[in-house]
Design an enzyme around this catalytic site. Structure first.
Site, PDB file in Angstrom:
ATOM      1  N   ARG A 158       0.801  -1.226   0.000  1.00  0.00           N
ATOM      2  CA  ARG A 158       0.000   0.000   0.000  1.00  0.00           C
ATOM      3  C   ARG A 158       0.834   1.277   0.000  1.00  0.00           C
ATOM      4  O   ARG A 158       0.330   2.361  -0.254  1.00  0.00           O
ATOM      5  CB  ARG A 158      -0.963  -0.026   1.203  1.00  0.00           C
ATOM      6  CG  ARG A 158      -2.078  -1.025   1.031  1.00  0.00           C
ATOM      7  CD  ARG A 158      -2.765  -1.379   2.354  1.00  0.00           C
ATOM      8  NE  ARG A 158      -2.006  -2.398   3.102  1.00  0.00           N
ATOM      9  CZ  ARG A 158      -2.439  -2.964   4.242  1.00  0.00           C
ATOM     10  NH1 ARG A 158      -3.588  -2.597   4.762  1.00  0.00           N
ATOM     11  NH2 ARG A 158      -1.722  -3.879   4.853  1.00  0.00           N
ATOM     12  N   SER A 175      40.771  40.952   1.567  1.00  0.00           N
ATOM     13  CA  SER A 175      39.659  40.476   0.748  1.00  0.00           C
ATOM     14  C   SER A 175      40.133  39.925  -0.583  1.00  0.00           C
ATOM     15  O   SER A 175      41.146  40.349  -1.121  1.00  0.00           O
ATOM     16  CB  SER A 175      38.686  41.632   0.482  1.00  0.00           C
ATOM     17  OG  SER A 175      38.115  42.033   1.695  1.00  0.00           O
TER      18      SER A 175
HETATM   19  C1  UD1 Z   1      -2.124  -6.852  10.858  1.00  0.00           C
HETATM   20  C2  UD1 Z   1      -3.117  -7.777  11.570  1.00  0.00           C
HETATM   21  C3  UD1 Z   1      -4.323  -6.946  12.002  1.00  0.00           C
HETATM   22  C4  UD1 Z   1      -3.868  -5.813  12.893  1.00  0.00           C
HETATM   23  C5  UD1 Z   1      -2.787  -4.969  12.221  1.00  0.00           C
HETATM   24  C6  UD1 Z   1      -2.207  -4.006  13.212  1.00  0.00           C
HETATM   25  C7  UD1 Z   1      -2.824  -9.941  10.474  1.00  0.00           C
HETATM   26  C8  UD1 Z   1      -3.399 -10.923   9.546  1.00  0.00           C
HETATM   27  N1  UD1 Z   1      -3.515  -8.817  10.654  1.00  0.00           N
HETATM   28  O1  UD1 Z   1      -2.772  -6.370   9.703  1.00  0.00           O
HETATM   29  O2  UD1 Z   1      -5.257  -7.763  12.716  1.00  0.00           O
HETATM   30  O3  UD1 Z   1      -4.977  -5.005  13.250  1.00  0.00           O
HETATM   31  O4  UD1 Z   1      -1.719  -5.800  11.733  1.00  0.00           O
HETATM   32  O5  UD1 Z   1      -1.319  -3.101  12.631  1.00  0.00           O
HETATM   33  O6  UD1 Z   1      -1.796 -10.211  11.053  1.00  0.00           O
HETATM   34  N2  UD1 Z   1       4.695  -9.445   7.639  1.00  0.00           N
HETATM   35  C9  UD1 Z   1       5.669 -10.420   7.573  1.00  0.00           C
HETATM   36  N3  UD1 Z   1       5.485 -11.481   6.748  1.00  0.00           N
HETATM   37  C10 UD1 Z   1       4.347 -11.653   6.014  1.00  0.00           C
HETATM   38  C11 UD1 Z   1       3.354 -10.658   6.104  1.00  0.00           C
HETATM   39  C12 UD1 Z   1       3.538  -9.575   6.922  1.00  0.00           C
HETATM   40  O7  UD1 Z   1       6.714 -10.317   8.217  1.00  0.00           O
HETATM   41  O8  UD1 Z   1       4.257 -12.657   5.308  1.00  0.00           O
HETATM   42  C13 UD1 Z   1       4.904  -8.283   8.518  1.00  0.00           C
HETATM   43  C14 UD1 Z   1       4.819  -6.957   7.797  1.00  0.00           C
HETATM   44  O9  UD1 Z   1       6.085  -6.553   7.315  1.00  0.00           O
HETATM   45  C15 UD1 Z   1       4.302  -6.023   8.881  1.00  0.00           C
HETATM   46  C16 UD1 Z   1       3.503  -6.940   9.803  1.00  0.00           C
HETATM   47  O10 UD1 Z   1       3.893  -8.253   9.482  1.00  0.00           O
HETATM   48  O11 UD1 Z   1       5.371  -5.452   9.602  1.00  0.00           O
HETATM   49  C17 UD1 Z   1       2.011  -6.786   9.629  1.00  0.00           C
HETATM   50  O12 UD1 Z   1       1.662  -7.067   8.286  1.00  0.00           O
HETATM   51  P1  UD1 Z   1       0.608  -6.199   7.484  1.00  0.00           P
HETATM   52  O13 UD1 Z   1       0.466  -6.774   6.134  1.00  0.00           O
HETATM   53  O14 UD1 Z   1       0.925  -4.765   7.596  1.00  0.00           O
HETATM   54  O15 UD1 Z   1      -0.716  -6.525   8.330  1.00  0.00           O
HETATM   55  P2  UD1 Z   1      -2.018  -5.608   8.500  1.00  0.00           P
HETATM   56  O16 UD1 Z   1      -2.858  -5.719   7.295  1.00  0.00           O
HETATM   57  O17 UD1 Z   1      -1.656  -4.254   8.933  1.00  0.00           O
HETATM   58 CA    CA Z   2       0.222  -3.173   9.096  1.00  0.00          CA
END
Ligand code: UD1
Ligand code: CA
Length: 480
Positions: A25, A420
């Site tokens: 995003r 200067s």
């Molecule tokens: C996630 C939570 C959501 C919560 C929110 C809070 C899940 C499914 N959802 O959503 O309930 O309200 O965070 O901010 O967990 N990441 C990995 N490996 C992956 C995918 C993600 O390391 O395969 C890491 C990302 O880099 C990030 C974190 O996990 O730092 C969260 O992932 P993101 O995709 O941002 O989850 P949200 O949609 O924000």
């Molecule tokens: Ca997140």
């Protein structure tokens, strides 16, 4: 001595940081967790908070998307890394830690994109989880706008119950659940053995076809394990960054925290919302910061200083009573007490401006020492120079420090006067008390107390200008 049978031995506690995701995003070529707020990558804020609670050797950063870049950016913190080569979801990320966490009893999971988390809150979650012997404790909050976050489905309507039934992601919310204001912060504490006993039950039956760590709440609950919610005292602490707008909003929160802290410590900041001050900056009392000032990196400023608008200081050290007038750019250098800079000067790395010295408008220094009480007030370049005390550097003076291949040094002794428009072709030495005539091109050393003049002698031709005027007039008359 602790006996192996001691039941009360402190549980072995680790922190895992989710930092493998791409951050779709943000629409960026850089991985999300390396985007900066408050002058530091998002994940660095999380590591710093975690490091205040446990040793760096008990922190595991899960990296995947552009893993090498993320590793390098935070290598200085001494944390461990776990690879998640394919990013199949937050649950899949934690699955990769099975081996690394085998030596621990408890793990606290932080999100690399939830950067404002405080050490006190991490410790509070750990202690709560430990005291209640829960399988999983979720840090929750009720921010003004819960949209986009996973929601907490409570197990009981009883107001004193902190049991959780499930976490439901935004896209899977049933219409009635859309009303839920309590969100999942993405921060949890787990018992390590229970976590890995159930983690294989995670599936990918969701809109993103990912393994959601959040599904563990429902899985553990259905297996009869204890899943609890702990509300964060301050909901701004658990805000996440998924978009550029959220990045800017969280940066603003950090800046407000910082200026408030400085003002509480006795610093005046006019229009603080216009200033950009990094978290590690230190400023002494009674210093006055004008609007639109940026103080970055490890900058420290003494007391009774004045920093006027549009000045940008990076990794600077300023003594007491220093004045920096408008529009100065200063970096990686030292300015001693009571010195006066600007307006519009450029202090480049490894400069040392002495006590009470003046550096005026359109003066640039680099790798230069300007001794106590010395002045370079106008339109000057001083590079690779060692300038003593009480030296006057006249307007338009240039050190010619570069011969196209190498840099050379200019040394000027105490009390010297540089007229200067002097060019000093380095390497060159102007000794103590010497005097250099204006517009000289100095290519050889000047002895102490000598006068050096190195310019074409002046020639005056009597009546030349008048004769020229008359000639031009005659020619014009002829033409008309
Ligand atoms: C996630 C939570 C959501 C919560 C929110 C809070 C899940 C499914 N959802 O959503 O309930 O309200 O965070 O901010 O967990 N990441 C990995 N490996 C992956 C995918 C993600 O390391 O395969 C890491 C990302 O880099 C990030 C974190 O996990 O730092 C969260 O992932 P993101 O995709 O941002 O989850 P949200 O949609 O924000
Ligand atoms: Ca997140």
């Amino acid at each position: 001595m602790t006996s192996p049978n001691t039941v009360s031995a402190t549980p072995r506690f680790a922190i895992a940081i989710l930092a493998a995701g791409k951050g779709t995003r943000l629409k960026s070529k850089a991985p999300k967790v390396l985007h900066q707020i408050g002058g530091l990558p998002l994940v660095a804020h999380v590591i710093r908070a975690a490091s205040a609670v446990v040793a760096a050797s008990d922190i595991y950063c899960i990296v995947g998307h552009q893993a090498e870049q993320v590793r390098q950016a935070v290598s200085g913190y001494g944390v461990g890394f776990v690879e998640q080569p394919e990013q199949l979801g937050t649950g899949h990320a934690i699955l990769q830690c099975r081996q690394a966490l085998a030596a621990y009893d408890e793990v606290l999971v932080l999100s690399g994109d939830v950067p404002l988390i405080r050490p006190e809150t991490i410790a509070r979650l750990r202690d709560f989880q430990r005291a209640r012997r829960a399988a999983m404790t979720i840090l929750t909050a009720a921010p003004p706008d819960p949209f986009g976050y996973g929601r907490i489905v409570r197990g009981s309507a009883a107001s004193d119950s902190d049991e959780v039934e499930a976490i439901v992601e935004q896209k899977s919310l049933a219409p009635a659940q859309a009303e839920i204001g309590e969100i999942n912060s993405g921060i949890y504490a787990f018992q390590v053995d229970t976590l890995y006993r159930y983690i294989d039950r995670l599936g990918t039956d969701n809109p993103h076809h990912e393994f959601y760590l959040t599904d563990l709440a429902g899985i553990l609950r259905r297996a009869g394990e204890t899943v609890l919610a702990l509300k964060a005292a301050d909901s701004s602490e658990v805000l996440g960054v998924n978009t550029r707008a959220e990045l800017a909003a969280l940066d603003a929160i950090l800046r407000v925290r910082k200026t408030a802290q400085l003002m509480a410590g006795g610093v005046t900041i006019f229009q603080p919302e216009s200033c950009v001050i990094d978290p590690d900056v230190e400023i002494g009392p009674d210093t006055v910061i004008g609007p639109f000032v940026q103080l970055l990196g490890s900058t420290t400023i003494g007391g009774d200083c004045r920093i006027d608008s549009f000045s940008v200081l990076t990794n600077m050290r300023l003594g007491d009573g220093v004045t920096v007038r408008h529009g100065c750019i200063l970096e990686d250098s030292v300015v001693e007490r009571a010195a006066m800079l600007g307006p519009y000067c450029h202090i480049r790395p490894a400069s040392h401006i002495g006590e009470g010295a003046h550096v005026g408008n359109f003066v640039e220094t680099k790798k230069t020492t300007l001794g106590r009480g010395s002045k370079a007030n106008h339109l000057t370049y001083l590079g690779d120079a060692e300038i003593g005390e009480d030296v006057n550097v006249g307007a338009g003076t240039i050190t010619c420090n570069y011969d196209g291949v190498n840099k050379h040094k200019t040394v000027i002794g105490d009390g010297a006067f540089i007229g200067s428009d002097t060019t000093l072709v380095a390497p060159v030495y102007v000794a103590e008390g010497a005097y250099v005539g204006a517009a000289s091109c100095i290519t050889e050393d000047v002895p102490a107390d000598a006068l050096a003049v190195a310019r074409g002698p002046q020639v005056n031709k009597a009546g030349w200008a008048r004769k020229r005027r008359e000639k031009l007039k005659r020619e014009a008359e002829k033409r008309s």
